[in-house]
Motif scaffolding. Sequence first.
Motif, PDB file in Angstrom:
ATOM      1  N   SER A  54       4.540  14.943   1.899  1.00  0.00           N
ATOM      2  CA  SER A  54       4.265  15.486   0.913  1.00  0.00           C
ATOM      3  C   SER A  54       5.562  16.678   0.371  1.00  0.00           C
ATOM      4  O   SER A  54       5.522  17.083  -0.689  1.00  0.00           O
ATOM      5  CB  SER A  54       3.050  16.116   0.571  1.00  0.00           C
ATOM      6  N   ARG A  55       6.070  16.752   1.751  1.00  0.00           N
ATOM      7  CA  ARG A  55       7.135  17.899   1.375  1.00  0.00           C
ATOM      8  C   ARG A  55       8.636  17.144   0.919  1.00  0.00           C
ATOM      9  O   ARG A  55       9.369  17.784   0.500  1.00  0.00           O
ATOM     10  CB  ARG A  55       7.621  18.430   2.809  1.00  0.00           C
ATOM     11  N   LEU A  56       8.595  15.715   0.928  1.00  0.00           N
ATOM     12  CA  LEU A  56       9.736  15.275   0.560  1.00  0.00           C
ATOM     13  C   LEU A  56      10.000  15.345  -1.104  1.00  0.00           C
ATOM     14  O   LEU A  56       8.994  15.460  -1.703  1.00  0.00           O
ATOM     15  CB  LEU A  56       9.868  13.901   0.961  1.00  0.00           C
ATOM     16  N   LYS A  57      11.175  14.994  -1.498  1.00  0.00           N
ATOM     17  CA  LYS A  57      11.531  15.414  -2.834  1.00  0.00           C
ATOM     18  C   LYS A  57      10.972  14.140  -3.689  1.00  0.00           C
ATOM     19  O   LYS A  57      10.478  14.179  -4.632  1.00  0.00           O
ATOM     20  CB  LYS A  57      12.652  15.443  -3.155  1.00  0.00           C
ATOM     21  N   THR A  58      11.629  12.618  -3.357  1.00  0.00           N
ATOM     22  CA  THR A  58      11.387  11.590  -4.377  1.00  0.00           C
ATOM     23  C   THR A  58      10.478  10.767  -3.576  1.00  0.00           C
ATOM     24  O   THR A  58      10.037  10.736  -2.415  1.00  0.00           O
ATOM     25  CB  THR A  58      12.493  10.942  -4.530  1.00  0.00           C
ATOM     26  N   THR A  59       9.926   9.766  -4.526  1.00  0.00           N
ATOM     27  CA  THR A  59       8.863   8.748  -3.974  1.00  0.00           C
ATOM     28  C   THR A  59       9.570   7.950  -3.030  1.00  0.00           C
ATOM     29  O   THR A  59       9.039   7.296  -2.070  1.00  0.00           O
ATOM     30  CB  THR A  59       8.404   7.901  -5.278  1.00  0.00           C
ATOM     31  N   THR A  60      10.813   7.468  -3.228  1.00  0.00           N
ATOM     32  CA  THR A  60      11.444   6.665  -2.404  1.00  0.00           C
ATOM     33  C   THR A  60      11.547   7.229  -0.993  1.00  0.00           C
ATOM     34  O   THR A  60      11.272   6.469   0.094  1.00  0.00           O
ATOM     35  CB  THR A  60      13.269   6.492  -2.893  1.00  0.00           C
ATOM     36  N   GLU A  61      11.850   8.546  -1.028  1.00  0.00           N
ATOM     37  CA  GLU A  61      12.047   9.039   0.357  1.00  0.00           C
ATOM     38  C   GLU A  61      10.634   9.093   0.933  1.00  0.00           C
ATOM     39  O   GLU A  61      10.679   8.757   2.022  1.00  0.00           O
ATOM     40  CB  GLU A  61      12.461  10.562   0.332  1.00  0.00           C
ATOM     41  N   VAL A  62       9.486   9.233   0.413  1.00  0.00           N
ATOM     42  CA  VAL A  62       8.182   9.225   1.044  1.00  0.00           C
ATOM     43  C   VAL A  62       8.266   7.658   1.243  1.00  0.00           C
ATOM     44  O   VAL A  62       7.655   7.612   2.620  1.00  0.00           O
ATOM     45  CB  VAL A  62       7.278   9.422  -0.078  1.00  0.00           C
ATOM     46  N   PHE A  63       8.076   6.747   0.721  1.00  0.00           N
ATOM     47  CA  PHE A  63       8.129   5.354   1.038  1.00  0.00           C
ATOM     48  C   PHE A  63       8.969   5.104   2.352  1.00  0.00           C
ATOM     49  O   PHE A  63       8.279   4.514   3.241  1.00  0.00           O
ATOM     50  CB  PHE A  63       8.689   4.529  -0.248  1.00  0.00           C
ATOM     51  N   CYS A  64      10.372   5.395   2.251  1.00  0.00           N
ATOM     52  CA  CYS A  64      11.040   4.982   3.332  1.00  0.00           C
ATOM     53  C   CYS A  64      10.622   5.875   4.683  1.00  0.00           C
ATOM     54  O   CYS A  64      10.476   5.313   5.790  1.00  0.00           O
ATOM     55  CB  CYS A  64      12.555   5.381   2.980  1.00  0.00           C
ATOM     56  N   PHE A  65      10.226   7.089   4.415  1.00  0.00           N
ATOM     57  CA  PHE A  65       9.779   8.060   5.562  1.00  0.00           C
ATOM     58  C   PHE A  65       8.473   7.131   6.155  1.00  0.00           C
ATOM     59  O   PHE A  65       8.602   6.841   7.660  1.00  0.00           O
ATOM     60  CB  PHE A  65       9.572   9.542   5.334  1.00  0.00           C
ATOM     61  N   LEU A  66       7.595   7.034   5.511  1.00  0.00           N
ATOM     62  CA  LEU A  66       6.257   6.425   5.951  1.00  0.00           C
ATOM     63  C   LEU A  66       6.855   4.896   6.871  1.00  0.00           C
ATOM     64  O   LEU A  66       6.218   4.701   7.981  1.00  0.00           O
ATOM     65  CB  LEU A  66       5.244   6.293   4.960  1.00  0.00           C
ATOM     66  N   LEU A  67       7.480   4.382   6.282  1.00  0.00           N
ATOM     67  CA  LEU A  67       7.904   2.874   6.733  1.00  0.00           C
ATOM     68  C   LEU A  67       8.649   3.036   7.952  1.00  0.00           C
ATOM     69  O   LEU A  67       8.184   2.169   9.096  1.00  0.00           O
ATOM     70  CB  LEU A  67       8.868   2.087   5.705  1.00  0.00           C
ATOM     71  N   ILE A  68       9.533   3.926   7.932  1.00  0.00           N
ATOM     72  CA  ILE A  68      10.040   4.327   9.310  1.00  0.00           C
ATOM     73  C   ILE A  68       9.313   4.698  10.341  1.00  0.00           C
ATOM     74  O   ILE A  68       9.344   4.293  11.744  1.00  0.00           O
ATOM     75  CB  ILE A  68      11.408   5.450   9.412  1.00  0.00           C
TER      76      ILE A  68
ATOM     77  N   THR B 239       0.746  -1.247  -0.241  1.00  0.00           N
ATOM     78  CA  THR B 239      -0.048   0.075  -0.002  1.00  0.00           C
ATOM     79  C   THR B 239       0.802   1.121  -0.130  1.00  0.00           C
ATOM     80  O   THR B 239       0.425   2.255  -0.563  1.00  0.00           O
ATOM     81  CB  THR B 239      -0.812   0.107   1.377  1.00  0.00           C
ATOM     82  N   LEU B 240       1.848   1.224   0.959  1.00  0.00           N
ATOM     83  CA  LEU B 240       2.701   2.533   0.926  1.00  0.00           C
ATOM     84  C   LEU B 240       3.572   2.583  -0.537  1.00  0.00           C
ATOM     85  O   LEU B 240       3.789   3.608  -0.633  1.00  0.00           O
ATOM     86  CB  LEU B 240       3.866   1.854   1.941  1.00  0.00           C
ATOM     87  N   LEU B 241       3.968   1.612  -0.935  1.00  0.00           N
ATOM     88  CA  LEU B 241       4.488   1.711  -2.224  1.00  0.00           C
ATOM     89  C   LEU B 241       3.689   2.179  -3.373  1.00  0.00           C
ATOM     90  O   LEU B 241       4.214   3.036  -4.184  1.00  0.00           O
ATOM     91  CB  LEU B 241       5.126   0.246  -2.793  1.00  0.00           C
ATOM     92  N   ASN B 242       2.412   1.875  -3.412  1.00  0.00           N
ATOM     93  CA  ASN B 242       1.501   2.180  -4.176  1.00  0.00           C
ATOM     94  C   ASN B 242       1.208   3.692  -4.160  1.00  0.00           C
ATOM     95  O   ASN B 242       0.923   4.474  -4.874  1.00  0.00           O
ATOM     96  CB  ASN B 242       0.029   1.497  -4.179  1.00  0.00           C
ATOM     97  N   LEU B 243       1.047   4.081  -2.697  1.00  0.00           N
ATOM     98  CA  LEU B 243       0.394   5.431  -2.376  1.00  0.00           C
ATOM     99  C   LEU B 243       1.714   6.568  -2.378  1.00  0.00           C
ATOM    100  O   LEU B 243       1.336   7.621  -2.271  1.00  0.00           O
ATOM    101  CB  LEU B 243      -0.424   5.443  -1.214  1.00  0.00           C
TER     102      LEU B 243
END
Lengths: 283, 596
Positions: free
Chosen positions: A178-192, A121-125
Amino acid sequence: MSRRLGMENRENHWERLLWLKQDYPDNYSDPAFLKELSEFHQQQLLPHSPSSYNSIVRDFLLFYHRVLNASSIYVIFSLIYYYDYNPLQIAIGTSLLGTLGLVTSRYRFVRLKSSLIIVFTLLNLSPLLKSLSRTTSSDSIWTLSCWLTAFYVLSIALETTNIISTNLLVCNAAVLASRLKTTTEVFCFLLICIEINILLPKLERYFFSKELYAYYAVLFLGDHIVLYSFVAMSLGVPYMLSLALFSLVFITVLPRYFMRWQRLYYRGGALLSKWDAKVPIFN
Amino acid sequence: MIYIFWPNTLTKLRAQDCVVIGLCCGQSDLLVLLLASLEVSNKISQPYRNIGVLKTNGEFECHLDTDDYSVVMFRPPNLNLMQFYSLKPISLILPDRDTSQLFESKSKHMAGFRERGGPPSSFRDSLNEINLYHRKLEHFYRVHEELRLKSEKISSSRSRLRNWLRNLGTSRLISILHYLVIYFTVTLHFIASGVSSLLNKGPVPLVNVSVTAQQMDLRCQQVCYLPIQFLRIYGRKSATTSPPLRPLETNSSRTFLCEMYPDYIRFYNTLWLVVNDICFGLIIGALLRDNRFKISAAVSRSLEEFLYKKVRFMTVFLGDNPFGIKLNGELAKFLSELFQWIIDFSHETYISTIIRYPSVEFMVDVISGICSLFGANFALSLIADLVSLLSMHISLFYFISARIYNWQLNLMLTLFYLFCGKKRNVLRKRVDGNMFQLDQLLMGTLFFTVNVFLLPTVAIFYAFFTLLRIVILTLEVTLESTMAMLNHFPLFALLLRLKDPRRIPGGIYFHQLGNDGRMFRLENKSLSLRSMFKPFSALMSYTTNTYISSTTLARCIVGLPILVQRRRMYQTLYFSLPTRPETPRDLWNLLKTTLP
């Protein structure tokens, strides 16, 4: 006359239930009520034992720990957003530690299916979350996030179940993402965030309930080291020291005040709530 | 208590004392017929009786057994002029259309009658007799020919002339004409009822969709009903749908005497409105024809501007952070492009063809022609239909955006329950607490956050298209209200009320004369304006309920479509038409009975 006879002969105790047809007059007052009221007053005048102080300190400590955990969101966010840390490394690190913790505790908090669903879900969103509030100004986001954190702290202080606190936390993370730059950052941030704020407290609670205080202390210390070192790094050592002092005061001095307040001003508690007027529950 | 009803034509004092000759009416009341010289009193026979003596000084000496009587003065109504007294207001609405109870006229002066405790029917009987005053008098003179005055003899010779004219109707030429008229009427009725049932047929009847169809249906139903109304008013034998009129001379008649008068009013109201409509149509048609070049140019230009350019401009504008509101860029762009595509598509396929100058000119021509031929209402209904056809894309936008918005709100409500750890219990129709799995919670919250941020974007599109839709609905409602006015205005009744209020009675009241409480004057209360406009006020309240009410606002806010049940709405105005029209066969059978 007949009523008095009935009162002498009755075997059933009076119960505080409206729907029960009881053989008591309407203005009947139970002797237990007066007895409990006098006992309550006696109890309030007694000095409190040190054991109750210790339990209050423990409760304060747990709350302090939860707040500390919650602020780790901002630590992670700042590390990624301002200090350009590689989120992937942190995510892999926390995931490994989390897995290790789960294995050590041999406790299945989260089933494999659930964790897979969450990850996908996180990857998708993540791309959606990245662009969701792009047009909203950063100030609004910081304000929103601040309020969400306030509600989160309030909810962990008041709520017995942790549904709303979990939801508020995820919401906060999604807003910040939504303030982060890349999708990877968003995904990692949510996961952490999910790992630190949802899995870690569960693990801690597990250790605490099993009286594995050594493990708990390790986690507790780890939290502190990360947070205090971050404060020292970003704001400077004086801030870190004042924060430590403030925490110490919170854990040791505030419980005394709390006890004093409870003894002198607190109205409520088990007795009064038992005898107070109640709203009938239908359905 | 006995009431003596005294016509006010008999109040003039004579040179010598007069006998008051009267007639029993109702249960125990008396109706004064005439004043005669004293020697006449022993000549009269039953059922006429000598009530008393009117002295030269205006004193009335009563010869009744009881002294407990009151005198009620009245103005004898002229039935030939369709004047009459009525206990209840006459209804302009057909009985099978009237759903609400007509208000009863209860004046404070009626108290005396209620005190008497007599059944209201007895007073109704008395009122019937009062209405028949002139006929009673005529009947009296027929029995006592020697008492007839000169002036009344002339009027009887006049009635003889009328009889002679009526006899002329049996001649052959008239009967051929009669046949021709009947064949023509039945054929017309057959066609009209066919068209009407065709328009009302099917799962979605055409009358529900199109205003023009509705107008055609109304005219057809009117054509079907007019001959029946005509028969009811002028036919020698009454129509089957109404109870047969008793001969007016019967004393025991309990039916409402002036049964056909409301029909008369309705019939001429309908005819007048149709003629009026055609007059308006001729004027408007001529105006349209004279200025058609200017009108077509202006219409073509403004339609292009408002149906295409402005809407397109606003849609593009909404896609690009309108008014500085920070929308979600991706979604706003998607919605904006979707609507732009629909605008372009509908414009290319049909709107541009319709609103080009030559076709607009053609339409203005057609409308002016229809106006002059069938009346202004047909033109208005055509315009209303054209407006709804040309604004179809806007209605489409409205429904699309309302649907998206409504879905999103529902989704958010459910996710909000999940956010609070609750769930809707469909079996008990309430919200219960529920323990969710961690993955459910996380997914739900993420979707909730996403929806919260997307809501303003959807809402602003929805608000814009709702506004457009409301503008168009206002236009349509204005057109349809004008049509309702032109089609159903109670013009004839209003003018009758101005000309002779006694022809449309709305009840009666008693006016006390003197202080002793023995003299009253019977007065006619004319029909109130409120009851005349009752169908209109019903329509108004229905319109307000449909368009400007808190429920409509609530529906707008949650994104439910504004529904207009046009059929139900204008049904209230069909008050002068029966719910089920007669079949041509019924009409034929009915008309056959009128043949000589």
